[in-house]
Design a protein around this motif. Sequence first.
Motif, PDB file in Angstrom:
ATOM      1  N   LEU A  19       0.824  -1.204   0.000  1.00  0.00           N
ATOM      2  CA  LEU A  19       0.000   0.000   0.000  1.00  0.00           C
ATOM      3  C   LEU A  19       0.862   1.259   0.000  1.00  0.00           C
ATOM      4  O   LEU A  19       0.629   2.202  -0.769  1.00  0.00           O
ATOM      5  N   ALA A  20       1.902   1.290   0.852  1.00  0.00           N
ATOM      6  CA  ALA A  20       2.788   2.455   0.893  1.00  0.00           C
ATOM      7  C   ALA A  20       3.554   2.618  -0.421  1.00  0.00           C
ATOM      8  O   ALA A  20       3.715   3.738  -0.933  1.00  0.00           O
ATOM      9  N   PHE A  21       4.003   1.493  -1.012  1.00  0.00           N
ATOM     10  CA  PHE A  21       4.755   1.565  -2.264  1.00  0.00           C
ATOM     11  C   PHE A  21       3.884   2.095  -3.407  1.00  0.00           C
ATOM     12  O   PHE A  21       4.317   2.968  -4.178  1.00  0.00           O
ATOM     13  N   LEU A  22       2.660   1.611  -3.515  1.00  0.00           N
ATOM     14  CA  LEU A  22       1.778   2.057  -4.607  1.00  0.00           C
ATOM     15  C   LEU A  22       1.388   3.525  -4.438  1.00  0.00           C
ATOM     16  O   LEU A  22       1.265   4.253  -5.428  1.00  0.00           O
ATOM     17  N   LEU A  23       1.184   3.965  -3.211  1.00  0.00           N
ATOM     18  CA  LEU A  23       0.851   5.379  -3.008  1.00  0.00           C
ATOM     19  C   LEU A  23       2.019   6.283  -3.392  1.00  0.00           C
ATOM     20  O   LEU A  23       1.825   7.349  -3.986  1.00  0.00           O
ATOM     21  N   ILE A  24       3.258   5.877  -3.062  1.00  0.00           N
ATOM     22  CA  ILE A  24       4.427   6.680  -3.425  1.00  0.00           C
ATOM     23  C   ILE A  24       4.576   6.780  -4.940  1.00  0.00           C
ATOM     24  O   ILE A  24       5.007   7.804  -5.477  1.00  0.00           O
ATOM     25  N   VAL A  25       4.187   5.727  -5.659  1.00  0.00           N
ATOM     26  CA  VAL A  25       4.353   5.707  -7.116  1.00  0.00           C
ATOM     27  C   VAL A  25       3.214   6.431  -7.808  1.00  0.00           C
ATOM     28  O   VAL A  25       3.420   7.275  -8.695  1.00  0.00           O
ATOM     29  N   PHE A  26       1.958   6.155  -7.424  1.00  0.00           N
ATOM     30  CA  PHE A  26       0.824   6.590  -8.238  1.00  0.00           C
ATOM     31  C   PHE A  26       0.340   7.995  -7.912  1.00  0.00           C
ATOM     32  O   PHE A  26      -0.374   8.582  -8.720  1.00  0.00           O
ATOM     33  N   ILE A  27       0.691   8.558  -6.775  1.00  0.00           N
ATOM     34  CA  ILE A  27       0.289   9.952  -6.519  1.00  0.00           C
ATOM     35  C   ILE A  27       1.012  10.914  -7.466  1.00  0.00           C
ATOM     36  O   ILE A  27       0.370  11.711  -8.164  1.00  0.00           O
ATOM     37  N   PRO A  28       2.367  10.879  -7.571  1.00  0.00           N
ATOM     38  CA  PRO A  28       3.006  11.777  -8.556  1.00  0.00           C
ATOM     39  C   PRO A  28       2.747  11.360 -10.001  1.00  0.00           C
ATOM     40  O   PRO A  28       2.677  12.224 -10.884  1.00  0.00           O
ATOM     41  N   LEU A  29       2.584  10.032 -10.251  1.00  0.00           N
ATOM     42  CA  LEU A  29       2.340   9.589 -11.620  1.00  0.00           C
ATOM     43  C   LEU A  29       0.994  10.083 -12.123  1.00  0.00           C
ATOM     44  O   LEU A  29       0.862  10.496 -13.284  1.00  0.00           O
ATOM     45  N   THR A  30       0.007  10.097 -11.266  1.00  0.00           N
ATOM     46  CA  THR A  30      -1.314  10.602 -11.661  1.00  0.00           C
ATOM     47  C   THR A  30      -1.266  12.094 -11.945  1.00  0.00           C
ATOM     48  O   THR A  30      -1.907  12.589 -12.879  1.00  0.00           O
TER      49      THR A  30
END
Length: 733
Positions: A19-30
């Motif tokens: 969960l922490a890894f996906l949030l770090i990736v997809f917040i700036p990617l979005t």
Amino acid sequence: MGMQFEYDETGSTFYYFMLAFLLIVFIPLTYVIWPFYPDPRSKRRTVECTCNGCRVKSSMLREKRKNTGSKVLKCLVIIIGWSAVGYFAFKASTTENTHVEYNPFTILGIDPSSTIKEIKKAYKKLSLIHHPDKGGDEKIFVQINKAYQALTDDVTRQNWIDHGNPDGPQAMQFGIALPSWIVDKNNSVFVLGLYVLMFMILLPTVVGTWWYRSIKYSADDILLHTTQLYLSFLAKNSLHNISKCIMILCSAFEFEKSQNKEVKERESDNFQIPLLMKECKQLHEKTPIPPFKYLYSIKARTLFHSYCNRSDKLTAENNLDINIITKKMPALISEALNICFQLIYFSKRQKHVAAPNVKTFENLIKINVMAIQATWDNKSPLLQLPHITEDMLKYFSTKRFMVKSLLQFAQLSDSDRRSRLRMLGEEEYDNMMRVVWGMPHIDMEVKSEVLDDENTMTISAGSIVTVTCFLDRKSLRDVVDDVEEDEPAPAIKDEEEKEAKKKKKKKAVQKKKAKTEENKENENENADDENRQLVKQGEEEADDENEEESEDEREKSDPEDRSDDEDESGSDDESTAGGAGGDKDYDDDEEWRTLQQEITKKKNQDREGAESHPVHCPFFPVDKEEGWWVFIADRKTGEVITPPKYVAGLKEKQEVILKFQAPDILGHHKFNVILKSDSYLNCEKEVLLKLFVERAMETKAVKQWEHISDSEESDSATESECTDSESEEAEDE
């Protein structure tokens, strides 16, 4: 206290980690790939033109910006990513918390205020239920026993109070955020295969392909083979005309199919390209020199010539190929300009390297304008306007209306322009004039100085000369409004200039005749003048002797008055010296202010974006903004003194700083500060820069013993005397 690692068998730690890894990736990617942001390119100002070419170009760019395929892909990536975030967040919230704080009262099921009798009673009751001999759970019985001891035994109670456990300090346990199935023996083959696939096949392949592609291109995204090709041909000769420059530029490997996936070879090229070659001149398609003889180079040259000719035989497929060529042409030209200046640098150190001439630089910049405006450099600049064709140019090449520039066209009266362009409708004429009034007219002033020296205005041999160019960009509307109403039209000006030139020639011939007659008369008068000068010298010497005698008598007669005068002059000298010191301090302050102003100007230029005025270029495949090349050259020798500096953000006023080393030859020197547009024909400015180079001041060589004080000299003298006496005594012995 040691550390103990264990795999997470429940999977709760793994869920939190993912969960922490996906949030770090997809917040700036979005934030970056959000497909519904307004395109910043659509906010840029464009020329308000309604001609057919601008309409087709705007519709084509609008379709490219939509690009529904890429938007769908971005939406899928965002949906899949955030759905994975939601799944792991749900799993992490539903998993049980395995870490429970140890509390003996809760294990025995009593209150913290219970007495020892109540504790023993609860212990007996639970031990009878959970004893292993009576079918109870052994783990629960061990916990009950520890809880009883923690509440009754003093040592275990103190361990529980200090360390939170009746057994005393325990090893710290960390749960590795990986599920237990990864280390399961039954899945070891699959896990090993996955590691091999990711870290031994996929990762080296991705890194290798990226590295192989990156080493083929320069920092400006130009193939290194193209750079080597340009270097080899530009170094052979110092002067290249426009046709030769086009051959060199169009032989870039970016136009070859094997190096560029956008390039396509079609069967229709076998008969379409030869048809276009018949209309083109100076193609040099029969040259046996590679790569000029290769098919891709001949095709690129033919399409570029046809593009500048505005040929009617170009098909839709040809236009697609032309868009690839013209879009890449500005980057290729900037690379060629950089190579030319590097050759100038190498030519000063290696004699066999030919330094490119200033005309080569100018021809490369002209080709950039040709690629943007789709016309030749020797054509009329009126072809840059909408709705103007070559058939209409004859109305502006008469004796009365000799229009050679856009400024002259703008200075014509509206009635004269309308009468000459009566074949245009009202909407077309208004659209054309809207574009004309937005065309640029630039003024340039030049200031030269030496910033490092005390006297900035004196230029010595070998010093670094700083040339500041003050650029002032105005539209033709502003220029025409500033012109006085009584000023004659440009066509009338040309006629008056011709008459003035004829009168000057007649006056020059008359002056030559008069000078020859005067020279004859002067030769006869030279002898008489020499005799007169000798007589005058004798009289002046006698007068000087009389003046010296009178001065001696005055000194003897008035000694007190003279002393007073000397005192006054001394006080004046002191006052001037004090003023000079103040001037020095004032000069230092001024230098500090100028340096601070330069630093702030550079910061402001960096902060300002490269946004400038839009260019009317209906044939160029992308939107273009005005850009300018500024450099210094010597017209007599054809040498380029400073590297061409590209100015991309000129809105109204801007300062451009150029630096070069002053020549070693003393005397007067003339240079030319050249300003050229990369988007419009005949939009240039040239200012003559005159320099007077003086001899450099020689630095005095200070000897070491000049800084020795008197006391040090006396000490050294005594030491030398002592050593001399000691040496004499040793000789006597």
